[in-house]
Design a protein around this motif. Structure first.
Motif, PDB file in Angstrom:
ATOM      1  N   SER A  99       0.820  -1.206   0.000  1.00 41.68           N
ATOM      2  CA  SER A  99       0.000   0.000   0.000  1.00 41.68           C
ATOM      3  C   SER A  99       0.860   1.264   0.000  1.00 41.68           C
ATOM      4  CB  SER A  99      -0.939   0.008   1.212  1.00 41.68           C
ATOM      5  OG  SER A  99      -1.714   1.184   1.252  1.00 41.68           O
ATOM      6  N   ARG A 103       0.964   4.204  -2.869  1.00 44.52           N
ATOM      7  CA  ARG A 103       0.658   5.603  -2.575  1.00 44.52           C
ATOM      8  C   ARG A 103       1.809   6.511  -2.991  1.00 44.52           C
ATOM      9  NH1 ARG A 103      -0.376   3.540   2.529  1.00 44.52           N
ATOM     10  NH2 ARG A 103       1.065   5.042   3.449  1.00 44.52           N
ATOM     11  N   ILE A 107       1.444   9.482  -5.700  1.00 45.49           N
ATOM     12  CA  ILE A 107       1.770  10.869  -5.361  1.00 45.49           C
ATOM     13  C   ILE A 107       2.822  11.439  -6.314  1.00 45.49           C
ATOM     14  CG2 ILE A 107       2.933  12.294  -3.621  1.00 45.49           C
ATOM     15  CD1 ILE A 107       1.347  10.755  -1.505  1.00 45.49           C
ATOM     16  N   THR A 187      -7.787   5.187   1.972  1.00 43.30           N
ATOM     17  CA  THR A 187      -8.273   6.567   2.041  1.00 43.30           C
ATOM     18  C   THR A 187      -7.548   7.400   3.087  1.00 43.30           C
ATOM     19  OG1 THR A 187     -10.492   5.901   1.312  1.00 43.30           O
ATOM     20  CG2 THR A 187     -10.304   8.001   2.469  1.00 43.30           C
ATOM     21  N   LEU A 190      -3.726   7.855   2.325  1.00 44.05           N
ATOM     22  CA  LEU A 190      -3.475   8.763   1.196  1.00 44.05           C
ATOM     23  C   LEU A 190      -3.756  10.199   1.616  1.00 44.05           C
ATOM     24  CD1 LEU A 190      -2.687   9.024  -1.781  1.00 44.05           C
ATOM     25  CD2 LEU A 190      -5.107   8.879  -2.359  1.00 44.05           C
ATOM     26  N   ASP A 193      -0.782  11.320   3.641  1.00 45.88           N
ATOM     27  CA  ASP A 193       0.369  11.544   2.755  1.00 45.88           C
ATOM     28  C   ASP A 193       0.233  12.868   2.006  1.00 45.88           C
ATOM     29  OD1 ASP A 193       1.385   9.112   3.540  1.00 45.88           O
ATOM     30  OD2 ASP A 193       0.692   8.025   1.762  1.00 45.88           O
ATOM     31  N   CYS A 194      -0.967  13.147   1.511  1.00 44.77           N
ATOM     32  CA  CYS A 194      -1.191  14.373   0.746  1.00 44.77           C
ATOM     33  C   CYS A 194      -1.104  15.611   1.628  1.00 44.77           C
ATOM     34  CB  CYS A 194      -2.543  14.315   0.032  1.00 44.77           C
ATOM     35  SG  CYS A 194      -2.575  13.146  -1.353  1.00 44.77           S
TER      36      CYS A 194
END
Length: 261
Positions: A99, A103, A107, A187, A190, A193-194
């Motif tokens: 995962s 991700r 990104i 979800t 991510l 991370d964002c």
């Protein structure tokens, strides 16, 4: 890694990226199917990665015998430059323990394409809602800080509800709270991370249960359409006419064989 269908094709500049989370009821993926089918979006490439379960199948958006023979894979990219819209459809789950790698790859691609914003369609287990999530509409949103500054007024005008934080240790310490999206796949990770990477990401999700989740997909997409205006309402008609893809005819199999009886 993005692989274009044709060498001269690439991702249009200054677009919104729409993608699903592989989450409870596959609601996000079903909603993305409706977007691609309704807008008749052409496929521009593939998102090549070894982080997803391998998959190949026939064209899920076939309209005739000829294009029905086209193959589809586990991660494909569709684009509509006239609407400044790019869609990534995921058709298989992430391989366990990959995962984070997926991700990171996602990104990197988002940064390289310089999308104006990213909208993740997701879902969460209805049975794991906390008390304050049991009332009102079954939709929630999350915005990264960099996107919050530009769209906060819009979501306030739409009267959307932000995803509530829940107690990290229920019954032990209710002062420490966190964001939790049970059943939401990648979800939450991510989103985190964002936030760190300062990517303009919005998560829009619906609480639901496993079963026939087609109504959930329609509901989620109608909710998102209030903001993104993917499809305009007809004059005097508040409903949106989403086009169901041909592949949905076999969503629950081909039916019971008559010889069984």
């Amino acid at each position: 890694m993005f692989v274009p269908v044709e060498s001269e094709r690439d991702i249009p500049a200054e677009c919104t990226l729409l993608l699903p989370a592989v989450s409870v009821g596959n609601v996000g993926q079903l909603a993305i199917d409706l977007v691609i089918s309704t807008l008749n979006m052409p496929k521009v490439g593939y998102f090549y990665t070894d982080c997803l379960v391998p998959m190949v199948g026939n064209n899920p958006y076939a309209t005739n015998e000829e294009n029905a023979k086209e193959l589809s894979t586990n991660a494909e990219v569709y684009a509509l430059p006239t609407r400044k819209l790019v869609v990534l459809q995921l058709r298989s789950p992430i391989i366990k323990k990959k995962s984070k790698s997926f991700r990171q790859a996602l990104i990197c691609w988002i940064k390289r394409c310089s999308f104006t914003k990213v909208v993740l369609l997701s879902s969460s287990h209805a049975y794991q809602r906390v008390d304050q999530q049991l009332f009102g509409a079954p939709f929630r949103y999350l915005l990264t800080p960099v996107l919050q500054r530009s769209v906060a007024d819009v979501v306030q005008e739409l009267e959307w509800k932000e995803m509530e934080k829940v107690s990290s240790y229920p019954g032990i310490n209710d002062d420490e709270k966190k964001i939790s999206v049970p059943g939401g796949g990648f979800t939450k990770h991510l989103y985190d991370d964002c936030c760190l990477e300062e990517i303009q990401l919005a998560v829009v999700l619906k609480f639901c249960s496993e079963g026939d989740n087609i109504p959930d997909a329609f509901a989620l997409l109608n909710h998102v359409n209030e903001w993104l205006k993917l499809v305009e309402h007809s004059d005097g008609d508040l409903s949106v006419k989403w086009k169901i893809p041909s592949s949905w005819r076999l969503l629950f199999g081909s039916g019971l064989p008559p010889t069984l009886f």
